[in-house]
Scaffold this active site. Structure first.
Site, short mmCIF file in Angstrom:
data_model
loop_
_atom_site.label_atom_id
_atom_site.label_comp_id
_atom_site.label_asym_id
_atom_site.label_seq_id
_atom_site.Cartn_x
_atom_site.Cartn_y
_atom_site.Cartn_z
N HIS A 1 -38.18 -15.90 4.75
CA HIS A 1 -36.90 -15.70 5.46
C HIS A 1 -36.62 -14.21 5.64
O HIS A 1 -36.19 -13.78 6.70
CB HIS A 1 -35.74 -16.31 4.67
CG HIS A 1 -35.70 -17.81 4.68
ND1 HIS A 1 -35.87 -18.56 5.82
CD2 HIS A 1 -35.48 -18.70 3.68
CE1 HIS A 1 -35.75 -19.85 5.52
NE2 HIS A 1 -35.52 -19.97 4.22
N HIS B 1 -41.37 -18.49 -0.39
CA HIS B 1 -40.53 -19.08 0.67
C HIS B 1 -39.41 -18.12 1.10
O HIS B 1 -39.23 -17.86 2.29
CB HIS B 1 -39.95 -20.40 0.16
CG HIS B 1 -38.99 -21.06 1.11
ND1 HIS B 1 -39.38 -22.11 1.92
CD2 HIS B 1 -37.69 -20.83 1.39
CE1 HIS B 1 -38.33 -22.49 2.65
NE2 HIS B 1 -37.30 -21.73 2.35
N GLU B 2 -38.67 -17.61 0.13
CA GLU B 2 -37.51 -16.76 0.48
C GLU B 2 -37.96 -15.46 1.15
O GLU B 2 -37.29 -14.95 2.05
CB GLU B 2 -36.65 -16.48 -0.75
CG GLU B 2 -36.06 -17.73 -1.42
CD GLU B 2 -35.27 -18.63 -0.48
OE1 GLU B 2 -34.69 -18.14 0.50
OE2 GLU B 2 -35.27 -19.86 -0.74
N HIS C 1 -36.91 -22.24 8.86
CA HIS C 1 -37.60 -23.37 8.23
C HIS C 1 -38.63 -23.99 9.17
O HIS C 1 -38.47 -23.98 10.38
CB HIS C 1 -36.59 -24.41 7.77
CG HIS C 1 -35.92 -23.99 6.49
ND1 HIS C 1 -34.67 -24.40 6.14
CD2 HIS C 1 -36.35 -23.17 5.50
CE1 HIS C 1 -34.35 -23.84 4.97
NE2 HIS C 1 -35.35 -23.10 4.57
N CYS D 1 -34.09 -25.18 -0.41
CA CYS D 1 -33.54 -23.87 -0.08
C CYS D 1 -32.17 -24.06 0.57
O CYS D 1 -31.92 -25.05 1.25
CB CYS D 1 -34.49 -23.19 0.89
SG CYS D 1 -33.90 -21.65 1.60
ZN LIG Z 1 -35.48 -21.65 3.17
#
Ligand SMILES: [Zn+2]
Ligand SMILES: *[C@@H]1O[C@H](CO)[C@@H](O)[C@H](O)[C@H]1NC(C)=O
Ligand SMILES: *[C@@H]1O[C@H](CO)[C@@H](O)[C@H](O)[C@H]1NC(C)=O
Ligand SMILES: *[C@@H]1O[C@H](CO)[C@@H](O)[C@H](O)[C@H]1NC(C)=O
Ligand SMILES: [Zn+2]
Length: 302
Positions: free
Chosen positions: A261, A257-258, A267, A109
């Site tokens: 965020h 994952h995104e 992370h 990422c």
């Molecule tokens: Zn990331």
């Protein structure tokens, strides 16, 4: 779970600080370059060391304002390498060793592991301008930004057409559902053109947000902290709804994952967490780890 002291302190400090936009300008770090640098250590001057410096800087391991154009292995590169090795639970050698090279070669990422900060008067924040999260594996963005409600909308932006909407929509819906299953969050798609909280699109190279992609390189995607809502895939990766070959990248794993965020998680150092920064090509990792679930709960306090 009990709130972590580190995060309370972290939050208190950041009330008085201003996050500077962090510009990623790195070219991909080529595997050959890295392999030629194996065993490089402090004092060496070797072609390609400046690229390692830029890589480490792009992911937050250097203060913002250093000149990283030379190929000399200096004290600050050694410190940056040690911080990187510590963050990835590698042996902390301060050298470019085999395990460090292996870790750097895994696609990842684009969001920095350590978000650099500056005080509002522009002189560095902490002594090295970086914040480490050594107690917890999960992390938050500076100031712990979060949504003020649990009902969020999302949609797809027009732009580079890499994956057809028919393929992408159910994948993204499942990625959102993964988070909804363990939290009070509920997500609803709204039509293109309507204002949505989270906006998903494919972009290539410099696309105007200060975080250029790197073509078919190390960086797969990035997303912004609340309440921004941008979630960008790098259009130049070999995306797949279901990787069958070792050079394909799984759309859904990266989406889960995104979205983490977008919800406010940074992370994690825990390899089992979805918020761990890297995802090997060919791999699928679509489930949350306990660390992700704990992190989101700690951030929102539900
Ligand atoms: Zn990331
Ligand atoms: C960085 O170093 C290079 C080479 O020594 C020099 O030409 C350049 O002016 C420096 N840039 C800054 C911003 O200090
Ligand atoms: C900048 O702010 C920091 C932290 O608030 C303070 O310690 C430092 O003295 C300030 N520097 C200047 C030049 O005002
Ligand atoms: C953090 O992650 C590492 C590596 O996965 C694990 O060994 C460790 O127990 C975790 N620590 C915490 C505090 O969860
Ligand atoms: Zn972007």
């Amino acid at each position: 779970m009990a709130p972590k002291l580190s995060h309370q302190v972290f939050g208190a400090i950041f009330l008085f600080l201003v996050l500077q936009p962090f510009v990623v300008k790195s070219r991909p770090l080529e595997p050959e370059t890295l392999r030629n640098l194996e065993r490089a250590q402090n004092g060496d001057t070797l072609n390609g060391l400046s690229q390692v410096k830029k890589y480490l800087k792009a992911f937050g391991y250097y203060p913002n304002d250093l000149n990283l154009t030379d190929d000399h292995f200096d004290d600050s590169l050694e410190s940056a390498l040690k911080a990187y090795q510590q963050n990835y639970y590698l042996k902390v050698t301060g050298k470019i060793d085999h395990d460090t090279i292996k870790t750097m070669m895994i696609p990842r990422c684009g969001v920095p592991d350590i978000i650099p900060i500056r005080t509002s008067n522009g002189t560095g924040g902490t002594p090295h301008g970086v914040i480490f999260h050594l107690v917890a594996n999960y992390s938050f963005f500076p100031g712990n930004p979060r949504w003020s409600r649990y009902q969020l909308t999302y949609n797809f932006l027009p732009g580079v057409q890499v994956v057809s909407p028919q393929v992408l929509r159910p994948i993204i819906a499942q990625a959102f559902q993964t988070w909804a299953n363990v939290s009070p969050f509920r997500f609803q798609e709204v039509a293109q053109g309507n204002r949505a909280d989270i906006r998903i699109g494919f972009y290539r190279y410099d696309h105007g947000d200060g975080y250029p992609f790197d073509g078919p390189g190390n960086i797969l995607a990035h997303a912004f902290a609340p309440q921004d809502g941008r979630f960008h895939y790098d259009a130049d990766e070999n995306w797949s709804p279901n990787p069958t070959a070792s050079n394909q990248i799984d759309l859904q794993s990266v989406a889960v994952h995104e979205i983490g965020h977008n919800l406010g998680l940074g992370h994690s150092q825990d390899q089992a967490a979805i918020m761990f920064p890297s995802l090997p090509a060919g791999a699928t990792k679509r489930n949350l780890g306990q660390d992700d679930i704990n992190g989101l709960r700690a951030l929102y306090g539900y």
